[in-house]
Design an enzyme around this catalytic site. Structure first.
Site, short mmCIF file in Angstrom:
data_model
loop_
_atom_site.label_atom_id
_atom_site.label_comp_id
_atom_site.label_asym_id
_atom_site.label_seq_id
_atom_site.Cartn_x
_atom_site.Cartn_y
_atom_site.Cartn_z
CG HIS A 263 -1.78 1.20 1.37
ND1 HIS A 263 -3.10 1.23 0.98
CD2 HIS A 263 -1.51 2.44 1.86
CE1 HIS A 263 -3.60 2.44 1.22
NE2 HIS A 263 -2.65 3.18 1.76
CD GLU A 264 1.72 3.62 3.69
OE1 GLU A 264 2.05 4.69 3.14
OE2 GLU A 264 0.66 3.49 4.31
CG HIS B 229 0.69 6.21 -0.83
ND1 HIS B 229 -0.35 6.88 -1.44
CD2 HIS B 229 0.14 5.57 0.23
CE1 HIS B 229 -1.47 6.67 -0.77
NE2 HIS B 229 -1.20 5.87 0.25
#
Length: 857
Positions: free
Chosen positions: A108-109, A112
């Site tokens: 998820h990170e 980003h």
């Protein structure tokens, strides 16, 4: 689209030295060169190392702020973030129920950080009214199921929950309404919404993406899916998908222990350095760096070069005043000869190696003003050295390939013009990368005055309560030492005789304030004693007040290292105290070209135009005022005045906390996360001043004459809001400019439709709203406009979508704004309305140990 969760990761683990940005590359479907840096304030823990090796990456260290996984990301859609932050507590605690496995959190990170996509949830707007006239949780995809409930106060061992009621003004659920997902799902999307669900293994594609949801992904990426953005990444343009079913090999780690900071100055003393006082100014700035910027305990060496190079100092440990005097005594006094940058670098490597240190991880500060056609001949040797090269181009004729050295090694790149301040600013930015923020030098003032003969000039410098240790006031001059008066906030005065003049005759004088500098406004006055005009400069540096005091810091950069006209650039400045954003301050950027032309930009943190998120302490603005080709330097000044600055204590851009799940008809709550108190969302900050260099960029393709209004349209409106009030629709947004976010636009085009897709795909056919009474305001102003949605029929439940385009004086048109939604809602007579599509009876709650069980019946 499925993400291969077993992607090969070749990791480099750095325990202390942090780098500007990890030099990550994708090789054979695996990422190489990832840096994990553990902050010096974190105690050594073998379990922490093992957990990192198994699951996660930290791209850059910062001091702990909460335990939510966090990615510093403030670029545009598809642009890389700055770093990922995991805390030791997060890594060492079992967070499976709240966030899912650490590997899933990392993916998820990483999305980003590497691919520039955004979250598909919105903690500020957790619900919206869909095109089907149902209230939906803000999520992607809508196939993720759950219920919406409100938790009332607990009494003893039981609590009561109830269905969410609709707000009489918005038609949405009340503020305390919470979406509780089913633990068992069939939906496979999306990692950017809720990676903690076992079924979720994919990113949303065009087929599964929820374009209606009011989240940052839709706002920043024009309602495109996360996979549409990820698939365009450079990572996937020239690679083939993995084949076979065999799992990839385990990651490879190199574990490096901390070491002393190693810096070697490589300084140009060629004949061209004799012009415009360049050698003189270089020596002034180098002395300031050695005395005021470099941290105690660092190892510092120096090499000078022209057509050949000489080691002036092998590595010397800076422990006291005698240490740096040993180095400054060898600063070059005569400029002559040619320019061989490679010879200078090679001798710099030798100064490090022959001092029994490794070039890998060491830093070289390379300063030159000359051209060198042979500079590329040592590029490969520079790569193999593992050194970080910071480059300072002095004047317009410095080698054009100079910045390549910084780009390939992760170093800073600077351009300094004719006055001493540009050099001082560059040297001041090259602070330690250890993560020990409290030890880093902080620049408070850097100002130049061209003063006529026998005249005084005055100035002030605020010293706030986060700083004051190791404070220096430095004055330089070009002809004759001025008269100096410095007064502290308590009225104590320091005079010219208190300022210590250097022994190298480089026309600088400094005063080190004993102990901790007093908090408040310091005032200085300078008198030009000479009959002719001369240039005087004032520089003030300091450090954190104590090892436990986090200082307010400012950092700045531009959105790229190169710009080709007419592509706009974005100027970014981040002002923070630890992880806390600093709000309500004045942030000004100065961009200077090779011929001395300056552009002043006020940067904004308003969530509009170039700024991604409002009130996150990141101040941004478009830069379009190109003035010729060549190098442009960036300098940012952040000031807090009249007690208006404040800290934002509310966590932003954090991983989504899941309050609980429904399992077999029972709500099982996760342990509560400590929340910030409502009355503690902000805290006051002292008045302060910070200066920082943002490095340099190289600009090309600029024509001799530029009419910006013919080139750049107004910026896209990204914060349009709409609501119904007594038969009218009220709109509000931040005004864009005539040229992106500068100036005043000519007029607005507002269109309305009952269908979201019509505005997204065929804006020009939607119904036009009359705007003859709407006179655009200056960029950055708040616009308000009210109209009746005619000729539409409006009744209870009628929903409208509204979007705006902006036109400038040259009739250039902006992109279509974000699409706002307004729903006509007439409050019911009954006190409450059940959840749309869901019937929920009152649920009793019992607390058993750490688990909170809610039985449904």
């Amino acid at each position: 689209m499925v993400l291969n969760l077993t992607v090969i990761l070749f990791l480099v683990l750095l325990l202390l030295p942090a780098v500007k940005s990890s030099m990550v590359s994708l090789n054979n479907n695996g990422y190489d060169g990832i840096v994990i840096a553990i902050n010096p304030s974190v105690p050594e823990d073998e379990k922490l190392i093992q957990n990192i090796k198994a699951d996660v990456i930290v791209a850059n260290p910062y001091l702990k702020y909460g335990d939510d996984p966090y990615t510093l990301q403030y670029g545009q859609c598809g642009e890389k973030g700055q770093y990922i932050h995991f805390t030791p507590n997060f890594l060492l605690t079992n967070n499976l129920h709240i966030y899912g496995s650490p590997g899933r959190v990392f993916v998820h990170e990483w999305a980003h950080l590497r691919w520039g996509v955004f979250d598909e949830y919105n903690v500020d707007q957790p619900f919206y009214i869909s095109s089907k006239n149902t209230i939906e949780a803000t999520r992607c995809s809508t196939q993720i199921t759950g219920i919406n409930v409100v938790f009332n106060k607990c009494q003893g061992s039981s609590c009561i929950i109830k269905p969410c009621e609709r707000d009489s003004q918005t038609g949405l659920y009340e503020a305390k309404c919470t979406f509780i997902p089913e633990k068992s799902q069939t939906a496979r999307e999306s990692i950017m919404f809720m990676q903690s669900l076992d079924s979720v293994t994919e990113f949303c594609t065009a087929k599964t993406h929820n374009a209606e949801a009011p989240n940052l992904q839709n706002k920043m990426c024009d309602h495109k899916s996360t996979w549409a953005i990820i698939s365009k990444s450079e990572d996937f343009q020239n690679v083939l998908p993995m084949t076979g079913t065999n799992p990839p090999p385990h990651p490879t780690f190199s574990l490096l222990k901390s070491k002393h900071r190693v810096v070697c100055l490589v300084l140009d003393k060629s004949g061209s350095m004799d012009s415009e006082n360049r050698l003189f100014r270089m020596n002034q700035a180098a002395e300031l760096y050695l005395i005021q910027i470099i941290e105690m305990g660092s190892l510092v060496g120096m090499v000078t070069f022209d057509s050949s190079a000489t080691i002036q100092n092998y590595l010397t440990k800076i422990t006291d005043e005698n240490s740096y005097q040993h180095i400054t005594a060898n600063l070059p006094q005569v400029a002559n000869g040619g320019t061989s940058i490679c010879n200078g670098l090679k001798e710099g490597f030798q100064a490090i190696i022959q001092s029994n240190q490794s070039t890998s991880g060491s830093e070289i500060i390379l300063l030159t003003d000359g051209e060198d056609a042979e500079i590329s001949s040592c590029f490969e040797e520079v790569k193999q050295s593992g050194a970080i090269i910071h480059t300072i181009a002095l004047g317009p004729s410095a080698a054009k390939e100079l910045e390549t050295l910084s780009n390939m090694t992760g170093g800073h790149r600077f351009f300094a013009n004719k006055d001493i301040n540009g050099l001082i600013d560059a040297f001041s930015r090259i602070s330690s990368r250890s993560g020990s923020i409290t030890k880093q030098a902080i620049q408070l003032e850097s100002k130049a005055f061209n003063i006529t003969g026998r005249k005084w000039v005055n100035g002030t410098v605020p010293v706030d309560s986060t700083i004051g240790n190791d404070t220096f006031f430095v004055v330089t001059w070009t002809i004759q030492k001025p008269e100096i008066i410095l007064q502290d906030p308590k009225g104590k005065k320091y005079k010219t005789s208190d300022f210590k003049e250097d022994k190298l005759n480089i026309r600088s004088s400094r005063l080190r304030i004993p102990g901790i500098a007093k908090t408040g406004t310091w005032t200085y006055s300078l008198l030009n004693n000479h009959v002719n005009s001369e240039m005087l400069t004032v520089t003030v540096t300091t450090r954190a007040r104590s090892p436990t005091t986090l200082p307010v810091i400012a950092t700045a950069h531009m959105s790229g290292n190169t710009a080709h006209y007419p592509s706009p650039m974005i100027v970014y400045a981040r002002v923070s105290q630890g992880f806390l954003p600093v709000l309500g301050i004045n942030v000004t950027a100065t961009i200077e070209t090779e011929d001395g032309h300056q552009v002043i930009l006020e940067l904004w943190d308003n969530g509009a135009g170039a700024d991604t998120v409002k009130n996150d302490g990141i101040y941004s603005r478009y830069f379009t005022d190109y003035h010729g080709n060549g190098r442009y330097s960036l300098k940012v000044h952040a000031q807090a005045r009249k007690n208006k600055a404040r800290l934002n204590l509310r966590r932003q851009n954090r991983a989504l906390y899941i309050p609980g799940y429904i399992e077999n008809g029972t709500i099982i709550l996760n342990p509560p996360r400590p929340e910030d108190k409502d009355d503690m969302e902000e805290a006051e900050v002292d008045d302060f001043s910070r200066l920082t260099s943002g490095g340099s960029i190289t600009v090309s393709g600029v024509p001799p004459a530029v009419d910006l209004t013919q080139v750049f349209p107004p910026s896209k409106i990204t914060d349009l809001k709409a609501k119904f009030k007594e038969g009218h629709i009220q709109l509000s947004w931040t005004a864009p400019g005539n040229v992106l976010d500068k100036g005043k636009p000519k007029h607005y085009i507002i269109r309305i439709s009952n269908y979201l897709q019509e505005l997204q795909e065929d804006f020009d056919t939607a119904t036009l709203v009359t705007t003859s009474s709407l006179i655009p305001k200056e960029a950055g102003s708040t616009e308000n406009f009210e109209f009746r949605p005619e000729p539409f029929k409006t009744e209870n439940g009628t929903r409208f979508y509204i979007a705006i385009q902006t036109i400038n004086e040259a009739n250039l048109t902006s992109k279509i704004s974000n699409i706002a939604q307004a729903t006509k809602f007439i409050p019911p007579q009954e006190p409450s309305v059940p959840d749309l599509g869901t019937k929920i009876s009152t649920i009793s709650l019992a607390i058993w140990g750490l688990a909170v069980i809610l039985s449904m019946f």
